[in-house]
Write an enzyme that holds these catalytic residues in place. Structure first.
Site, PDB file in Angstrom:
ATOM      1  N   LYS A 279       0.996  -1.294  -0.102  1.00 14.80           N
ATOM      2  CA  LYS A 279      -0.146   0.170  -0.087  1.00 14.80           C
ATOM      3  C   LYS A 279       0.940   1.383   0.004  1.00 14.80           C
ATOM      4  CE  LYS A 279      -4.193  -1.903   2.217  1.00 14.80           C
ATOM      5  NZ  LYS A 279      -5.047  -1.539   3.334  1.00 14.80           N
ATOM      6  N   GLU A 365     -19.071  -8.978   8.718  1.00 13.76           N
ATOM      7  CA  GLU A 365     -20.250  -8.533   9.450  1.00 13.76           C
ATOM      8  C   GLU A 365     -21.335  -9.580  10.015  1.00 13.76           C
ATOM      9  OE1 GLU A 365     -18.997  -5.600   6.201  1.00 13.76           O
ATOM     10  OE2 GLU A 365     -19.707  -7.455   6.413  1.00 13.76           O
ATOM     11  N   ARG A 393     -25.548  -6.122   5.624  1.00  9.91           N
ATOM     12  CA  ARG A 393     -25.181  -7.539   5.283  1.00  9.91           C
ATOM     13  C   ARG A 393     -25.162  -8.522   6.555  1.00  9.91           C
ATOM     14  NH1 ARG A 393     -19.379  -6.902   2.650  1.00  9.91           N
ATOM     15  NH2 ARG A 393     -20.219  -8.219   1.236  1.00  9.91           N
TER      16      ARG A 393
END
Length: 618
Positions: A279, A365, A393
């Site tokens: 990243k 989730e 979700r």
């Protein structure tokens, strides 16, 4: 604009370049991403990390005929730049501009709309199966990050994909959490290309055919192959799903990426390529702190992010984070849970102070909610910090594993209402509607920072599930109490007394509603609770006013206004009601203040809508 990037209007132009030109193009593309995001704000670290992978994919595969599905999609800026949207990057995430995520109606190269995690493998598998059924020859490629691989949906898709041994499906695991380790070098590149090459595949298949007549030898050879590959690469898990595993390889090395992708393009059946990226690659400040540069606002690349001066009003997220720490200090039963949103949900300080009671369950989730239910069964007091749009979700778990068993779980719903630049995929427009229909569930809507803290305490006191919804950003600047005193459960209040019309406000639109109420000389009530609705207050307001107006930053279909209408019907009260809220459309990205104004949910908009409606009633 540098020469190579300026010549690329679509991937077909990229495929005309000679291989030695690609590193130069990648360097120009990375600089363009950095310059562009520094002017508009947006996701940076993840996009700097996918530059070479994006170049390689469009160079090797025949896009858009071949389909690429980017998981989450916040790493697709290089993809957008190479697919005809370079000149529109200055409009990124702005009203009328291009999205920060893939959108099917924005470009034919965006084969699937993404923004929530872990959907790419399922979508790409569907595309591959559809191509086979239609007799079309194309590849489907899913690019998924290591964080997104923590979600159960990704493994459900792998499990399903592995039974289709003839599909041209490629799953690329973009692993940007670990540093590039010693095995990712010349030897590993050679092994990756060897394992993805035709010779290896052919030799393996011939060996299997020869040894099938001698089952013990066949089984021994199979185990030796698995363990030999397993010593070099973490292949066994994905091989068991039916994929041919290749990697890990350096995701910033085009001389490794391109030959490997070319080899994989010619293999039959599901393929799994593991690439390791970094990243923030190429921008030292983002490499050093990829979290800070994940989604920055505008900044000077030469200087980097400048620490903002302290603002007078804390954000609602900060209010929650402070409340969580204060309540945890008071009650040892409190447990904090987040599905991979520690920073976004304001739980950094909680993790530091109470590490044993902090649980980041990854991008999962569904598991987060049922995990909270298990904790509650054993007498703990779980608080699930989750974005409104992400709670969608886990709806089945919310109903069956928490509400049906009436377990005392607090849901701190961040990003309720419109969220601005992230657009429709992240807007918390539906939580009121989908929560209030669930038995045992309560829903609170604080009007300001102080109420947010107090209603969180109220929710925590209850012995059943309660959701407290609050928006992104700062509030009106109401002073925060230091105590943990709760507000009365299920009760609202009148904030302004007026004539004829009463505004029933649910949540943080109270401030503009008070301005509109002053102009209209209307009564304004801060309802605080959608469920249980303060029916006694509603009855008083209906009896003393000619008309009622409900105001909410949520969908009007099935929302708080619908709850008021249902209650009035049960009371046998026939009063005209105007519902103000979000319409039955997906609202795109843009400045949140401007978006609210466009929906008529600022003070002038409310005043105008109510004025027109009253004129029609006459």
């Amino acid at each position: 604009m540098t020469s190579l990037l300026a010549s690329i209007e679509q991937p077909a132009d990229l495929r005309q370049l000679a291989r030695p030109q690609l590193p130069t193009l990648a360097a120009e593309l990375r600089q363009f991403v950095l310059d562009s995001v520094s002017r508009t704000g947006g996701h940076l670290s993840s996009n700097l990390g996918t530059v070479e992978l994006t170049v390689a994919l469009h160079y090797v595969f025949n896009t858009p005929h071949d389909r690429i599905v980017w998981d989450v999609g916040h790493q697709t800026y290089p993809h957008k730049i190479l697919t005809g949207r370079r000149d529109r990057m200055g409009t990124l995430r702005q009203l009328g501009g291009i999205s920060g995520f893939p959108k099917r109606d924005e470009s034919e190269y965006d084969s699937f709309g993404t923004a929530h995690s872990s959907t790419s493998i399922s979508a790409a598998l569907g595309m591959a199966v559809a191509a086979r059924q239609k007799g079309e020859h194309r590849h489907a490629i899913a690019v998924i990050g290591d964080g997104a691989m923590t979600a159960g949906m990704a493994f459900e898709a792998l499990n399903n994909a592995g039974v289709h041994d003839d599909l041209p499906l490629l799953v690329i695991l973009n692993d940007n959490d670990m540093s590039i380790s010693p095995p990712v070098g010349a030897l590993n590149r050679y092994l990756a290309q060897l394992m993805s090459g035709q010779f290896y595949a052919a030799a393996k298949n011939v060996g299997k055919q020869v040894l099938r007549n001698a089952p013990p030898l066949f089984e021994l050879a199979k185990r030796l192959e698995e363990h030999a590959k397993g010593m070099v690469v973490p292949a066994t898990l994905f091989e068991k799903f039916g994929f041919n595993y290749v990697g890990p390889i350096d995701g910033h090395d085009l001389d490794s990426l391109i030959p490997t992708l070319e080899n994989l393009r010619h293999l039959k059946g599901p393929q799994f390529l593991h690439v390791v990226t970094k990243k923030g690659q190429g921008y030292k400040l983002a490499e050093a702190d990829p979290v800070a540069y994940h989604g920055p606002g505008k900044f000077d690349p030469a200087v980097g992010l400048v620490k903002a001066a302290a603002v007078a009003s804390p954000t609602y997220t900060q209010v929650f984070g402070q409340w969580l720490c204060d309540m945890a200090a008071k009650d040892h039963r409190l447990v904090g849970i987040t599905p991979a949103m520690r920073e976004g949900s304001g739980m950094v300080e909680f993790e530091r102070r109470f590490p044993g009671r902090y649980h980041d369950v990854g991008i999962a989730e569904q598991h987060a909610v049922t995990f909270a239910g298990g904790l509650a069964c054993e007498g703990l007091k779980p608080v699930v910090a989750i974005y409104s749009t992400f709670l969608q979700r886990a709806y089945d778990q919310l109903i069956h594993d928490v509400a049906l068993q009436n377990l005392p779980v607090v849901f701190a719903l961040d990003r309720a209402g419109l969220v601005g630049a992230d657009g429709a995929t992240h807007a918390g427009a539906y939580d009121i509607a989908f929560l209030r229909c669930i038995p045992n569930m309560a829903v609170a809507c604080p009007a300001d920072e102080a109420e947010c803290r107090a209603l969180l305490s109220t929710a925590y006191e209850q012995n059943h599930p309660v959701a407290v919804r609050y928006p992104r950003g700062t509030g009106p600047g109401v002073a925060l109490p230091t105590h943990l005193e709760a507000l009365p459960y299920g009760q609202g209040e009148v904030r302004r007394t007026g004539q004829r019309v009463a505004l029933l406000v649910f949540g943080t639109l109270l401030a503009p509603a008070l301005v509109a109420g002053e102009a209209l000389d209307a009564t304004v009530a801060n309802m605080r609770w959608v469920k249980p609705l303060d029916v006694a207050l509603l009855q008083r307001l209906a009896d003393s006013h000619d008309a009622l107006v409900t105001v909410e930053e949520g969908c009007t279909m099935g929302g708080a206004g619908s709850a008021v209408l249902e209650a009035l019907q049960q009371l046998g009260c026939a009063k005209p009601v105007l519902q103000l809220g979000l319409p039955d459309v997906f609202i795109d990205h843009g400045d949140p203040v401007r978006l609210l104004a466009l929906q008529g949910l600022d003070a002038p908009g409310m005043q105008a809508s109510i004025g027109r409606w009253l004129a029609e009633l006459k």
